[in-house]
Design a protein around this motif. Structure first.
Motif, PDB file in Angstrom:
ATOM      1  N   UNK A  85      19.185   6.655  -6.183  1.00  0.00           N
ATOM      2  CA  UNK A  85      20.642   6.637  -6.331  1.00  0.00           C
ATOM      3  C   UNK A  85      20.942   6.258  -7.777  1.00  0.00           C
ATOM      4  N   UNK A  86      21.110   7.252  -8.613  1.00  0.00           N
ATOM      5  CA  UNK A  86      21.272   7.017 -10.045  1.00  0.00           C
ATOM      6  C   UNK A  86      22.644   6.425 -10.364  1.00  0.00           C
ATOM      7  N   UNK A  91      21.007   9.006 -16.648  1.00  0.00           N
ATOM      8  CA  UNK A  91      20.141   7.888 -17.038  1.00  0.00           C
ATOM      9  C   UNK A  91      18.715   8.005 -16.492  1.00  0.00           C
ATOM     10  N   UNK A  92      18.543   8.507 -15.286  1.00  0.00           N
ATOM     11  CA  UNK A  92      17.210   8.534 -14.677  1.00  0.00           C
ATOM     12  C   UNK A  92      16.432   9.816 -14.963  1.00  0.00           C
ATOM     13  N   UNK A  93      17.041  10.767 -15.661  1.00  0.00           N
ATOM     14  CA  UNK A  93      16.396  12.073 -15.817  1.00  0.00           C
ATOM     15  C   UNK A  93      15.009  12.004 -16.462  1.00  0.00           C
ATOM     16  N   UNK A  94      14.779  11.185 -17.493  1.00  0.00           N
ATOM     17  CA  UNK A  94      13.409  11.125 -18.039  1.00  0.00           C
ATOM     18  C   UNK A  94      12.390  10.639 -17.009  1.00  0.00           C
ATOM     19  N   UNK A  95      12.781   9.675 -16.196  1.00  0.00           N
ATOM     20  CA  UNK A  95      11.883   9.159 -15.163  1.00  0.00           C
ATOM     21  C   UNK A  95      11.652  10.191 -14.068  1.00  0.00           C
ATOM     22  N   UNK A  96      12.705  10.895 -13.682  1.00  0.00           N
ATOM     23  CA  UNK A  96      12.573  11.881 -12.613  1.00  0.00           C
ATOM     24  C   UNK A  96      11.779  13.098 -13.078  1.00  0.00           C
TER      25      UNK A  96
END
Length: 319
Positions: A85-86, A91-96
């Motif tokens: 749940x971003x 913000x989470x795109x590099x991690x995903x």
């Protein structure tokens, strides 16, 4: 002797249990009852699906950079799926992207990611699950107009979520568009980001009441902000004048509605979102992907009469 050893060895191997799949679940914050209800749904969904999970959250709905760090840390455990749940759409795109590169499917919990933006960043989202936030906002407007009539006039305040957050934007847009369609005499005089913060929403409401003492209604993009707004409304002695509507249907909002203070909340049924997310990931891993990449869980408007009547079937999912 050799044959006996071989049989014994085979017996030991057969006794080793097959390890259950483990899902990483990253939420925004558990300090909000909305996410607490969703965590309960995840827990019970995992139990029924026969899978394990580990869950992490950050301190607040605004802790974007810390959430990215937590996401990267969670990947070190190499989960079989990441359910996230971003806090915002990017913000989470590099991690995903890293998760995808590791062969880990990514699920968008509560519909916080924009699929087009994610695709541009090289992120493949297996599916999104949550409420239709535009429809939830529209439902709030429909209920309001149903209470005061299509010919009503006067100022209305919209309190948005965190600036740039797609969830709050969709709820505010859905409310504004439906209100304009159903009751053009009701004018939205301000639509301001409350940052999901109860205190900030209370201050915004106070400012607008000062400039618009004839305020008719407040639509807040979540229940925390709605509860801050209703505190200000009652402190100003206008509890019978201003209708306040929230979104989420969390436990604090339910208590306020039952007490006759908060007028309504469009319940997002976070428990059901959490439960179904795990069950659907399990089905996907078994070769049964969802028919669509957007899965919408139903919403309902909670009011004092709905709660007291108790006959609405979906009330069982209000936690």
């Amino acid at each position: 002797m050799f044959r006996k050893l071989t049989v014994a060895a085979v017996t030991v191997l057969l006794a080793v249990p097959v390890q259950a799949e483990t899902y990483g679940v990253l939420m925004k914050t558990l300090s909000n009852p909305f996410w607490g209800a969703m965590e309960l749904g995840v827990r019970e969904g995992a139990q029924e699906a026969g899978v394990e999970y580990f869950l992490q959250a950050v301190e607040s709905d605004q802790a974007a950079e810390p959430q990215l760090n937590v996401c990267h840390t969670m990947l070190e455990r190499q989960p079989d799926a990441m359910i996230t749940a971003a806090i915002n759409s990017t913000i989470l795109l590099p991690c995903l992207k890293r998760a995808n590169d590791m062969g880990i499917p990514v699920v968008d919990l509560d519909g916080n990611l924009d699929h087009a933006i994610a695709a541009e960043a090289g992120v493949d989202i297996a599916f999104s699950i949550g409420s239709d936030n535009v429809a939830a906002g529209a439902q709030g407007a429909e209920w309001l107009v149903g209470q005061i009539g299509a010919d009503a006039t006067g100022p209305v305040l919209v309190i948005e979520g965190l600036s740039g957050n797609i969830t709050g934007q969709k709820r505010a847009r859905g409310f504004a568009e439906k209100l304009s369609e159903l009751a053009p005499g009701l004018e939205i005089v301000a639509s301001l980001p409350g940052d999901w913060d109860r205190g900030k929403a209370a201050n915004i409401t106070n400012d607008i009441l000062t400039s618009h003492p004839d305020l008719v209604a407040v639509f807040a993009a979540n229940d925390g902000m709605a509860l801050g707004s209703i505190e200000t409304v009652y402190a100003a002695g206008k509890g019978d004048q201003v209708i306040v509507i929230g979104v989420d249907g969390n436990s604090d909002a339910v208590k306020s509605i039952k007490a006759g203070r908060l007028n309504a909340s469009v319940a997002q049924l976070p428990y059901l979102v959490g439960k179904q997310s795990v069950e659907m990931v399990r089905a996907m891993k078994e070769g049964q992907p969802p028919a669509d990449d957007w899965i919408y869980v139903p919403t309902l408007v909670l009011t004092k009469s709905v709660l007291e009547d108790g006959t609405e079937p979906m009330l069982e999912f209000v936690k």
